[in-house]
Design a protein around this motif. Structure first.
Motif, PDB file in Angstrom:
ATOM      1  N   ASP A   1      18.129  29.946  42.560  1.00 51.51           N
ATOM      2  CA  ASP A   1      17.767  30.085  43.542  1.00 51.51           C
ATOM      3  C   ASP A   1      17.597  31.660  43.079  1.00 51.51           C
ATOM      4  O   ASP A   1      17.012  32.256  42.405  1.00 51.51           O
ATOM      5  CB  ASP A   1      19.124  30.721  44.316  1.00 51.51           C
ATOM      6  CG  ASP A   1      20.424  30.844  43.812  1.00 51.51           C
ATOM      7  OD1 ASP A   1      20.220  32.225  43.687  1.00 51.51           O
ATOM      8  OD2 ASP A   1      21.330  30.603  43.373  1.00 51.51           O
ATOM      9  N   ASP A   2      16.793  32.338  44.494  1.00 48.02           N
ATOM     10  CA  ASP A   2      15.906  33.819  44.366  1.00 48.02           C
ATOM     11  C   ASP A   2      17.432  34.874  44.194  1.00 48.02           C
ATOM     12  O   ASP A   2      16.460  35.265  43.233  1.00 48.02           O
ATOM     13  CB  ASP A   2      15.558  34.077  45.712  1.00 48.02           C
ATOM     14  CG  ASP A   2      14.565  35.354  45.290  1.00 48.02           C
ATOM     15  OD1 ASP A   2      13.980  35.706  44.464  1.00 48.02           O
ATOM     16  OD2 ASP A   2      15.055  36.728  46.309  1.00 48.02           O
ATOM     17  N   ASP A   3      18.374  34.850  44.356  1.00 44.10           N
ATOM     18  CA  ASP A   3      19.772  35.543  43.846  1.00 44.10           C
ATOM     19  C   ASP A   3      19.970  35.498  42.639  1.00 44.10           C
ATOM     20  O   ASP A   3      20.043  36.826  41.380  1.00 44.10           O
ATOM     21  CB  ASP A   3      21.006  36.150  44.884  1.00 44.10           C
ATOM     22  CG  ASP A   3      20.790  35.979  46.189  1.00 44.10           C
ATOM     23  OD1 ASP A   3      19.977  36.933  46.265  1.00 44.10           O
ATOM     24  OD2 ASP A   3      21.211  35.404  47.510  1.00 44.10           O
ATOM     25  N   SER A   4      20.088  34.791  42.198  1.00 42.85           N
ATOM     26  CA  SER A   4      20.027  34.329  40.149  1.00 42.85           C
ATOM     27  C   SER A   4      19.256  34.523  39.357  1.00 42.85           C
ATOM     28  O   SER A   4      19.096  35.421  38.271  1.00 42.85           O
ATOM     29  CB  SER A   4      20.745  32.478  40.015  1.00 42.85           C
ATOM     30  OG  SER A   4      21.363  32.009  40.833  1.00 42.85           O
TER      31      SER A   4
ATOM     32  N   ARG B   1      17.177  37.395  40.546  1.00 47.10           N
ATOM     33  CA  ARG B   1      16.636  38.879  40.040  1.00 47.10           C
ATOM     34  C   ARG B   1      17.931  39.219  39.971  1.00 47.10           C
ATOM     35  O   ARG B   1      17.902  40.359  38.800  1.00 47.10           O
ATOM     36  CB  ARG B   1      16.573  38.963  41.744  1.00 47.10           C
ATOM     37  CG  ARG B   1      15.599  38.581  42.068  1.00 47.10           C
ATOM     38  CD  ARG B   1      15.573  39.826  43.726  1.00 47.10           C
ATOM     39  NE  ARG B   1      13.838  38.902  44.881  1.00 47.10           N
ATOM     40  CZ  ARG B   1      13.065  39.589  44.501  1.00 47.10           C
ATOM     41  NH1 ARG B   1      12.983  40.566  43.663  1.00 47.10           N
ATOM     42  NH2 ARG B   1      12.260  39.305  45.654  1.00 47.10           N
ATOM     43  N   THR B   2      18.955  38.831  40.045  1.00 49.78           N
ATOM     44  CA  THR B   2      20.261  38.983  38.754  1.00 49.78           C
ATOM     45  C   THR B   2      19.736  39.188  37.329  1.00 49.78           C
ATOM     46  O   THR B   2      19.961  39.339  37.074  1.00 49.78           O
ATOM     47  CB  THR B   2      21.640  38.442  38.936  1.00 49.78           C
ATOM     48  OG1 THR B   2      22.201  38.372  40.587  1.00 49.78           O
ATOM     49  CG2 THR B   2      22.288  38.972  37.839  1.00 49.78           C
TER      50      THR B   2
END
Length: 215
Positions: free
Chosen positions: A103-106, A108-109
């Protein structure tokens, strides 16, 4: 010093099955090779930048990795050390993160811990084509390319950790276009141990070697 990779290093974690694809760079002119292979835009930090900003880079690493992969999370800090040492030594070396995150959040992190470029997370087709082109079946994986998109090493994960790797990279200054070699002798003043020495360098008598030493 960097430690050589050991045969006991954990194997790459499996990825999803490969998809069909081709290598666009093979059909492009050298100036557009990376643009054709990687797409017109890359991420650098939080900004989109043109892929052509890599023009002139000597060696480019494609780093296939993901936040959910424990071996990747152990390897990434070590790769970052290599990258930062290369930069400190003036080497012409860049890395592009090709994410396997879910996913995008993972993404970006994880990308937030990296000082290099990345393929945009939403570009799923591009990432799948790259995985297929270089036969990536597990992560972490590192592929080395020349600045014109030619394959140098399709399995460089251990290679970049060897003490000798940095010495194989070209220097930024050696790839810079300094203009044509002089056609006439060049007078130089060399300062050494507080003394000045005037020398004359002939174009056909080692000008390139002398230029490399000066710069």
């Amino acid at each position: 010093a960097l430690s050589p990779a050991r045969s006991s290093d954990p194997p790459p974690w499996p990825l999803s099955p490969r998809v069909s694809g081709s290598w666009p760079a093979a059909r492009e002119s050298p100036r557009r090779a990376m643009d054709g292979l990687l797409g017109p835009k890359l991420l650098y930090g939080k900004e989109e930048v043109p892929t052509l900003s890599l023009a002139g880079v000597g060696v480019v690493g494609l780093y296939f990795s993901a936040h959910w992969c424990p071996p990747c999370k152990a390897y990434t800090p070590q790769l970052r050390k290599v990258y930062e040492r290369a930069k400190a030594k003036g080497k012409s070396f860049e890395i592009i993160f090709v994410s396997g995150d879910r996913d995008d959040d993972s993404f970006r992190t994880y990308f937030g811990t990296m000082p290099w470029y990345a393929i945009p997370f939403a570009d799923e087709v591009r990432k799948k084509v790259l995985k297929d082109t270089f036969h990536i079946t597990g992560i972490p994986s590192l592929v080395l390319l020349s600045g014109t998109g030619n394959l140098l090493d399709k399995s460089a994960r251990a290679k970049v950790m060897t003490p000798s790797f940095l010495s194989t990279l070209p220097r930024i200054v050696d790839l810079k276009d300094w203009g044509p070699v002089p056609s006439e002798p060049v007078s130089l003043v060399v300062r050494h141990n507080g003394q000045e020495h005037e020398i004359e360098c002939e174009p056909d008598e080692g000008w390139e070697l002398l230029r490399m030493q000066i710069f």
